[in-house]
Scaffold this motif. Structure first.
Motif, PDB file in Angstrom:
ATOM      1  N   VAL A 132       0.968  -1.050  -0.237  1.00 19.97           N
ATOM      2  CA  VAL A 132       0.119  -0.087  -0.249  1.00 19.97           C
ATOM      3  C   VAL A 132       1.153   1.491  -0.114  1.00 19.97           C
ATOM      4  O   VAL A 132       1.781   1.551   1.286  1.00 19.97           O
ATOM      5  N   VAL A 133       0.268   2.325  -0.800  1.00 19.85           N
ATOM      6  CA  VAL A 133       1.429   3.370  -0.906  1.00 19.85           C
ATOM      7  C   VAL A 133      -0.150   4.720  -1.093  1.00 19.85           C
ATOM      8  O   VAL A 133      -0.728   4.769  -1.496  1.00 19.85           O
ATOM      9  N   ALA A 134      -0.026   5.260   0.485  1.00 18.43           N
ATOM     10  CA  ALA A 134      -0.896   6.066   0.821  1.00 18.43           C
ATOM     11  C   ALA A 134      -0.437   7.716   0.963  1.00 18.43           C
ATOM     12  O   ALA A 134       0.641   7.381   1.538  1.00 18.43           O
ATOM     13  N   ASP A 135      -1.248   8.290   0.893  1.00 22.55           N
ATOM     14  CA  ASP A 135      -0.979   9.551   0.726  1.00 22.55           C
ATOM     15  C   ASP A 135      -2.278  10.656   1.536  1.00 22.55           C
ATOM     16  O   ASP A 135      -3.266   9.795   1.270  1.00 22.55           O
ATOM     17  N   GLY A 177      -6.770  12.145   0.310  1.00 19.41           N
ATOM     18  CA  GLY A 177      -5.686  11.856  -0.421  1.00 19.41           C
ATOM     19  C   GLY A 177      -5.722  10.486  -0.868  1.00 19.41           C
ATOM     20  O   GLY A 177      -7.187  10.041  -1.344  1.00 19.41           O
ATOM     21  N   ALA A 178      -5.491  10.199  -1.377  1.00 23.36           N
ATOM     22  CA  ALA A 178      -5.255   8.182  -1.968  1.00 23.36           C
ATOM     23  C   ALA A 178      -4.469   7.043  -1.733  1.00 23.36           C
ATOM     24  O   ALA A 178      -3.621   7.606  -0.772  1.00 23.36           O
ATOM     25  N   ARG A 179      -4.884   5.665  -1.646  1.00 23.92           N
ATOM     26  CA  ARG A 179      -4.604   4.664  -1.308  1.00 23.92           C
ATOM     27  C   ARG A 179      -4.246   4.096  -2.641  1.00 23.92           C
ATOM     28  O   ARG A 179      -5.588   3.490  -3.263  1.00 23.92           O
ATOM     29  N   PHE A 180      -3.100   3.386  -2.688  1.00 23.85           N
ATOM     30  CA  PHE A 180      -2.961   2.614  -4.017  1.00 23.85           C
ATOM     31  C   PHE A 180      -2.193   1.077  -3.834  1.00 23.85           C
ATOM     32  O   PHE A 180      -1.610   1.283  -3.034  1.00 23.85           O
ATOM     33  N   LEU A 205      -3.437  -4.200  -8.798  1.00 18.77           N
ATOM     34  CA  LEU A 205      -2.636  -2.113  -9.165  1.00 18.77           C
ATOM     35  C   LEU A 205      -4.402  -1.653  -8.891  1.00 18.77           C
ATOM     36  O   LEU A 205      -5.672  -1.757  -9.690  1.00 18.77           O
ATOM     37  N   ARG A 206      -5.460  -1.537  -7.731  1.00 17.39           N
ATOM     38  CA  ARG A 206      -6.256  -0.832  -7.470  1.00 17.39           C
ATOM     39  C   ARG A 206      -5.980   0.192  -6.692  1.00 17.39           C
ATOM     40  O   ARG A 206      -5.162   1.030  -6.295  1.00 17.39           O
ATOM     41  N   ALA A 207      -6.990   1.388  -6.126  1.00 15.23           N
ATOM     42  CA  ALA A 207      -7.040   2.312  -5.827  1.00 15.23           C
ATOM     43  C   ALA A 207      -7.430   3.007  -4.949  1.00 15.23           C
ATOM     44  O   ALA A 207      -9.322   2.194  -5.336  1.00 15.23           O
ATOM     45  N   GLU A 208      -8.030   4.041  -4.055  1.00 16.69           N
ATOM     46  CA  GLU A 208      -9.328   3.975  -3.358  1.00 16.69           C
ATOM     47  C   GLU A 208      -9.143   6.186  -3.176  1.00 16.69           C
ATOM     48  O   GLU A 208      -7.860   5.804  -2.661  1.00 16.69           O
ATOM     49  N   SER A 209      -9.546   6.197  -2.807  1.00 20.07           N
ATOM     50  CA  SER A 209      -9.398   7.478  -3.298  1.00 20.07           C
ATOM     51  C   SER A 209     -10.854   8.245  -2.334  1.00 20.07           C
ATOM     52  O   SER A 209     -12.393   8.040  -2.738  1.00 20.07           O
ATOM     53  N   GLY A 241      -6.684  13.515  -3.358  1.00 19.94           N
ATOM     54  CA  GLY A 241      -6.985  12.629  -4.078  1.00 19.94           C
ATOM     55  C   GLY A 241      -7.750  13.006  -5.045  1.00 19.94           C
ATOM     56  O   GLY A 241      -7.707  13.706  -6.044  1.00 19.94           O
ATOM     57  N   PHE A 242      -8.629  12.403  -5.223  1.00 20.41           N
ATOM     58  CA  PHE A 242      -9.763  12.034  -6.408  1.00 20.41           C
ATOM     59  C   PHE A 242     -11.277  11.179  -6.904  1.00 20.41           C
ATOM     60  O   PHE A 242     -12.003  10.525  -5.308  1.00 20.41           O
ATOM     61  N   ASP A 243     -12.054  11.548  -7.239  1.00 21.41           N
ATOM     62  CA  ASP A 243     -13.177  11.336  -7.249  1.00 21.41           C
ATOM     63  C   ASP A 243     -13.361   9.888  -8.026  1.00 21.41           C
ATOM     64  O   ASP A 243     -12.591   9.969  -9.348  1.00 21.41           O
TER      65      ASP A 243
END
Length: 637
Positions: A567-570, A626-629, A617-621, A574-576
């Protein structure tokens, strides 16, 4: 009303006398009683009448008889001898002298007295002995009768005695428990009342044959109706007993509960029927081999299932039915199993109704103490359709492999062509861009007096050509990620991420970013590709958290569905998630260029690297959160 025997005092006395057993008392006690009675009789004889009056032996004879009754033959004779001594020496004075003057008379008197006493005492002893024997016989008869009654009553099998007209004589406990009725309830009914209506006629028919003398007994299976209503299957045996004149006297009925056996038989019949149906559906047949006769016998309707004309055939017939190409192989397998005990499991072709059928045959053998085969048991399954399907699959597989080979070659050619095209396009595009950029710069340098607006136009031309070059570099880099073979080795993701974040922090010393990396994150992967993957993800996190006052970046790992996920998180812009479908497409951006710089090629490259490693590879934001990959790296098989 007449009194019962033995009810009067005299009768009771007689009963006691006849039941008396001298052996109940010890011999010394009986001898002592004999001495006392004889002495008493002697005294009475002296007191009641003078010895000269005659009948000297009468009183003592009575004493001897009583002693014999009390003590038996020997005690009676002891009293007799004592009495004779008393008569001869104690009845007249002087005492202890011989009382009878004439020796001849004394002899005959004593002789006849002794003879008479022998007869009397012997008769009494014989009577007692016969009485004892009779009493023992009666007791034995009573015990035998009681044992018979106990055996009858307590026998585990139901038993009953009945008259010929159906009236009950006696019924044992097992019979009552079998029917569930009490003794009084059974006595009040006829046997037909307990019999299932469908079985009455058959039972009654056999009963008539008994009465006519055609049979002496019969055994049938019939159904009884229990008191609570359920049906009981029994094995009924009826035997007719006749009297001395051969007239039917009574019947002995023996019943055994066979309900459980009937249920088992019904279950076996059901299983056999289901097995037969299953064998027919599966085209399976079973057989038995007799080694002595060298014959195969099909079981059940196996010959019908197989379509062979008969149920019994020899081993030579079996060889003749086998396809010529399979005979030797079949015979060798049979011999190996027959002689050496190898497993017999073989597939070959046999001729049935003029057609060749593939069959699968399995067998096991029974052997005697010397290891010789006595019997064999096996199954035959028609696998013709399976073989045909298998051949079709083989043909399809061969055709499919050929098509796959052709398609692979076509794809490889297309890929090579596309790669050549990409390099050619990149090369051809770079040259005009360099010319455009060079002439724009020359034009600006050669004409320093150009208007400010013209200078701005030339600057836009140079920026556009520069961006076009960067796009071409990104396109080439993306295409490079799909080429070459993965070289997996242990890769320390924690070390790579730490180094890259330190480099990012060094390039932007004005930013205070709180970043951390979980130690010990290692994976089997291609090192250079993982370097590029983390560079894209961490650069994104660093870039999109630039406008966050207290920026935070984390690189960790977690377990998800039994698989390790990085997990790479910041906590950046972020994004929709509604626009997440464009996230991993090349040159697609979710933010305006004036907000965050970039080409939109980084996440597409990252996804291509993850896919090459067999991962996801998936993303949550969410905007402003922020975003989490999340990405996985499938380990090498």
């Amino acid at each position: 009303m007449s009194a019962e025997p033995g009810s009067s005092p005299l009768g009771r006395l007689g009963t006691r006398l006849t039941a008396w057993d001298p052996r109940r008392h010890p011999w010394w006690l009986r001898a002592l009683v004999a001495v006392a009675l004889t002495a008493l009789a002697t005294w009475l004889r002296v007191v009641l009448a003078p010895a000269e009056s005659g009948g000297r032996f009468v009183t003592l004879t009575l004493a001897a008889a009583i002693c014999a009754l009390y003590g038996g033959f020997r005690i009676g004779m002891l009293s007799t001898l004592l009495g004779m001594l008393a008569v001869n020496f104690l009845l007249v004075q002087p005492y202890f002298s011989f009382a009878i003057g004439d020796p001849k008379e004394a002899f005959w008197l004593n002789f006849w007295h002794l003879l008479t006493q022998l007869v009397v005492v012997g008769a009494i002893a014989l009577m007692q002995r016969r009485t004892r024997e009779l009493r023992a016989s009666v007791e034995q008869a009573q015990r035998s009768h009681q044992q018979m009654l106990d055996t009858f009553e307590n026998r585990a099998t139901g038993m009953a005695h009945t008259h010929m007209d159906g009236r009950w004589i006696r019924i044992n406990r097992a019979y009552r428990e079998l029917l569930g009725y009490t003794h009084e309830e059974i006595i009040a009914r006829h046997w037909r009342d307990f019999t299932h209506p469908d079985d009455v006629a058959g039972d009654f028919s056999q009963m008539q044959r008994l009465a006519r003398g055609e049979i002496g007994h019969y055994t049938i299976e019939k159904r009884y109706l229990h008191k609570d209503g359920h049906t009981i299957w029994v094995l009924l045996s009826i035997t007719l007993i006749r009297d001395a004149s051969q007239t039917p006297d009574y019947l002995i009925a023996v019943v055994q509960d066979i309900t459980e056996r009937k249920a088992i038989e019904e279950a076996l019949r059901t299983n056999e029927r289901l097995l037969s149906q299953a064998q027919e559906l599966a085209l399976m047949a079973s057989w038995r081999y007799d080694a002595l006769k060298r014959e195969f016998t099909t079981l059940g309707n196996a010959n019908v299932i197989l379509g062979v004309p008969r149920a019994v055939f020899t081993d030579l017939d079996m060889v003749a039915m086998t396809h010529p190409d399979d005979r030797q192989r079949m015979q060798q397998a049979w011999a190996a199993a027959f002689r050496r005990g190898d497993a017999y499991d073989i597939e070959y072709q046999i001729g049935i109704n003029g057609e060749w059928h593939w069959v699968s045959v399995r067998a096991e053998f029974e052997r005697d103490a010397h290891g010789r085969v006595t019997h064999g048991l096996g199954t035959v399954v028609d696998i013709t359709e399976h073989k045909r399907a298998e051949q079709q699959i083989q043909q399809l597989n061969a055709s499919l492999e050929e098509r796959i080979r052709e398609r692979t070659q076509a794809l490889k050619a297309a890929y090579d062509e596309l790669e050549s095209y990409s390099y050619a396009v990149a090369h051809d595009l770079r040259s005009p861009l360099r010319i455009i950029n060079g002439f724009a710069q020359a034009l600006e340098e050669d004409n320093p007096s150009l208007a400010p607006e013209s200078h701005r136009h030339l600057e836009r031309i140079r920026d556009a050509s520069k961006k076009m070059g960067e796009l071409i570099d990104g396109l080439l880099k993306l295409s490079q990620m799909a080429r070459g073979e993965l070289q997996r080795s242990p890769v320390d993701l924690s070390a790579i991420a730490t180094r890259q974040l330190r480099e990012l922090a060094a390039t932007s010393p004005e930013r205070a970013v709180d970043w951390s990396v979980q130690p010990g994150l290692v994976a089997m992967a291609d090192g250079p590709l993982i370097e590029a993957l983390l560079q894209n993800l961490l650069h994104n996190a660093w870039k999109y958290s630039a406008q966050t006052p207290r920026a935070r970046i984390r690189f960790t790992a977690q377990e998800r569905d039994g698989q390790r996920e990085f997990v790479v998180a910041d906590n950046g812009a972020g994004f929709d998630m509604a626009r997440a479908a464009k996230l991993f497409q090349p040159f697609q951006r979710l933010h305006m260029p004036h907000e965050f710089a970039g080409l939109g090629i980084g996440l597409a490259t990252a996804r291509r690297i993850v896919l090459r490693h067999g991962g996801e590879l998936r993303a949550e934001s969410a905007p402003g959160e922020g975003a989490r990959f999340y990405f996985t790296l499938q380990p090498q098989a």
